[in-house]
Design a protein around this motif. Structure first.
Motif, PDB file in Angstrom:
ATOM      1  N   ILE A   1      49.300 -12.792  36.516  1.00  0.00           N
ATOM      2  CA  ILE A   1      48.784 -12.485  35.234  1.00  0.00           C
ATOM      3  C   ILE A   1      48.258 -14.065  34.416  1.00  0.00           C
ATOM      4  CG2 ILE A   1      47.911 -11.219  33.185  1.00  0.00           C
ATOM      5  CD1 ILE A   1      49.586  -9.024  34.200  1.00  0.00           C
ATOM      6  N   TRP A   2      47.259 -14.508  34.005  1.00  0.00           N
ATOM      7  CA  TRP A   2      47.553 -15.768  32.830  1.00  0.00           C
ATOM      8  C   TRP A   2      48.523 -15.193  31.091  1.00  0.00           C
ATOM      9  CZ3 TRP A   2      45.330 -16.181  28.595  1.00  0.00           C
ATOM     10  CH2 TRP A   2      43.971 -15.640  27.667  1.00  0.00           C
ATOM     11  N   GLY A   3      49.348 -15.865  30.917  1.00  0.00           N
ATOM     12  CA  GLY A   3      49.635 -16.051  29.483  1.00  0.00           C
ATOM     13  C   GLY A   3      50.976 -15.026  30.091  1.00  0.00           C
ATOM     14  N   SER A   4      51.457 -14.852  31.197  1.00  0.00           N
ATOM     15  CA  SER A   4      52.271 -13.694  31.604  1.00  0.00           C
ATOM     16  C   SER A   4      53.787 -15.091  31.688  1.00  0.00           C
ATOM     17  CB  SER A   4      52.670 -12.923  32.142  1.00  0.00           C
ATOM     18  OG  SER A   4      51.884 -13.118  33.890  1.00  0.00           O
ATOM     19  N   ILE A   5      54.641 -14.546  32.027  1.00  0.00           N
ATOM     20  CA  ILE A   5      55.918 -15.201  32.473  1.00  0.00           C
ATOM     21  C   ILE A   5      56.839 -13.763  33.573  1.00  0.00           C
ATOM     22  CG2 ILE A   5      56.032 -17.184  30.963  1.00  0.00           C
ATOM     23  CD1 ILE A   5      59.134 -14.903  31.622  1.00  0.00           C
ATOM     24  N   HIS A   6      57.613 -14.600  34.564  1.00  0.00           N
ATOM     25  CA  HIS A   6      58.061 -13.736  35.308  1.00  0.00           C
ATOM     26  C   HIS A   6      59.535 -14.236  35.554  1.00  0.00           C
ATOM     27  CE1 HIS A   6      55.666 -14.733  38.293  1.00  0.00           C
ATOM     28  NE2 HIS A   6      56.356 -15.305  39.039  1.00  0.00           N
ATOM     29  N   LEU A   7      59.870 -13.065  35.183  1.00  0.00           N
ATOM     30  CA  LEU A   7      61.774 -13.348  36.053  1.00  0.00           C
ATOM     31  C   LEU A   7      61.929 -12.435  38.123  1.00  0.00           C
ATOM     32  CD1 LEU A   7      64.008 -13.700  33.028  1.00  0.00           C
ATOM     33  CD2 LEU A   7      62.980 -15.289  34.098  1.00  0.00           C
ATOM     34  N   ALA A   8      62.455 -12.928  38.575  1.00  0.00           N
ATOM     35  CA  ALA A   8      63.079 -12.511  39.263  1.00  0.00           C
ATOM     36  C   ALA A   8      64.294 -12.286  39.672  1.00  0.00           C
ATOM     37  CB  ALA A   8      62.404 -13.028  40.858  1.00  0.00           C
ATOM     38  N   ILE A   9      64.704 -10.734  39.057  1.00  0.00           N
ATOM     39  CA  ILE A   9      66.346 -10.372  39.735  1.00  0.00           C
ATOM     40  C   ILE A   9      66.630 -10.702  41.310  1.00  0.00           C
ATOM     41  CG2 ILE A   9      67.852  -8.588  39.492  1.00  0.00           C
ATOM     42  CD1 ILE A   9      66.234  -6.944  36.959  1.00  0.00           C
ATOM     43  N   GLY A  10      68.106 -11.740  41.134  1.00  0.00           N
ATOM     44  CA  GLY A  10      68.731 -12.031  42.574  1.00  0.00           C
ATOM     45  C   GLY A  10      68.316 -13.072  43.088  1.00  0.00           C
TER      46      GLY A  10
END
Length: 373
Positions: free
Chosen positions: A303-312
């Motif tokens: 999604i434009w304007g988003s960030i994400h983190l990946a657990i693991g």
């Protein structure tokens, strides 16, 4: 009657995403029963003078296997499927599941066993040696999950999957360069003030080669550098459960507090192994046609304007990165209509409420990508 959009997508997958060459072997795996896209990819593979193989799998059958199989049986299945996968030059996975919650009631210990005994053995080796691409299919079930009509979802799907990724890739280079010389990343917003270091860590761009849809730039945080808290505002499914309103608190990289709509289940996942309480990836979503969550992480993390983190685990394993048997991307949309938020690199404001505010990155704002390509 052939759908020209499917034919175009098949061409893009074979020629661009996995760059299939004469004589190479391609395994096409379909989760579900839709065969139209698989047929189109098979035709394109033959045009490239390659050798396609096709296998259909079903999550309801996988559920039955998980409920009844022993450890020895899973190991035998993994050994058998590994031989096939190891023989391939390229791999395409088409997710066309009729029910994404099919594994919701499978026992956690059985799911853990499956990921550790089967998935890691069969799939992790291909990441390094096999050209691969994972994508979803615009089925009625996917449209329902996105709360859209089938026609509207198909329109979205082909817009985002048939994007000119070579053009987007060029625009991503400026962000890759900036992240590569960045030490401290800070994420702020509603219920969020999180800091981490990515100094000297790998930075990668994903532009249509391994996922469709695609459109993200990501890095690997230094494992023990993350401190603060973050509130995620995008529902995400993991192992058959839909999680919402996830809030995580970190101290020296470790998740020391976690809450969600199903906190008990969340905490259970965080106990999968030692690495499940640490982060393996920090990503920035950039696809200009993906504006809201659709319930599929292949879309939502871009999604434009988003960030994400990946657990693991992270997608790249280096010194100071995290290792785990799980990789779970969780998304925070920072656009104003979702509560807003800011990205800071080394104390400089880089993105505000979803829009890049420094000149070298303005080419990645959605209007520029949609309008100038």
């Amino acid at each position: 009657m052939k759908d020209s959009r499917i034919e175009q997508l098949a061409t893009n997958i074979v020629a661009y995403s996995v760059s299939l060459q004469k004589g190479e072997k391609l395994l096409i795996e379909v989760e579900g029963h839709d065969n139209v896209l698989a047929q189109a990819i098979v035709r394109e593979a033959y045009r490239a003078e390659a050798c396609p193989f096709v296998v259909f799998t079903d999550k309801s059958i996988l559920r039955t296997q998980l409920m009844h199989s022993s450890l020895d049986q899973l190991e035998r299945l993994a050994a058998y499927d590994f031989v096939r996968m190891d023989d391939m030059d390229a791999y395409v996975l088409i997710r066309a599941n009729e029910n994404d919650s099919e594994l919701a009631d499978a026992p956690s210990e059985k799911l853990d066993q499956y990921w550790k005994v089967y998935y890691q053995h069969v799939h992790e080796p291909r990441w390094a040696k096999t050209k691969w691409c994972i994508l979803s299919y615009p089925s009625a079930a996917a449209a329902q999950l996105a709360k859209m009509s089938t026609e509207a979802f198909e329109e979205l799907y082909f817009n985002v999957c048939n994007l000119d990724y070579s053009y987007l890739s060029e625009q991503m280079d400026a962000l890759v360069r900036l992240l590569s010389r960045t030490d401290k990343v800070r994420i702020t917003g509603n219920g969020t003030d999180l800091a981490m270091s990515i100094k000297g860590m790998p930075v990668r761009k994903d532009a249509g080669l391994q996922n469709l849809p695609d459109g993200e730039v990501y890095s690997v945080p230094i494992k023990h550098s993350i401190n603060g808290c973050i509130s995620f505002n995008t529902p995400v499914q993991f192992r058959g459960t839909v999680f919402d309103d996830i809030r995580l608190t970190f101290e020296h990289g470790k998740i020391i507090d976690a809450k969600a709509n199903d906190t008990a289940k969340l905490l259970e996942i965080l106990e999968t192994d030692e690495g499940a309480r640490y982060i393996g990836e920090f990503g920035i979503g950039l696809n200009p046609y993906i504006e809201k969550p659709v319930g599929d992480i292949l879309f939502d993390e871009k999604i434009w304007g988003s960030i994400h983190l990946a657990i693991g685990s992270g997608a790249v394993q280096v010194e100071h990165s995290n290792l785990s048997s799980i990789h779970w991307d969780i998304v925070c949309n920072q656009r104003e209509e979702y509560g807003g938020g800011q990205l800071w690199f080394d104390d400089v404001l880089i993105r505000d409420n979803g829009y890049f505010v420094i000149e070298e990155l303005e080419g990645l704002n959605p209007e520029r990508i949609r309008g100038l390509k």
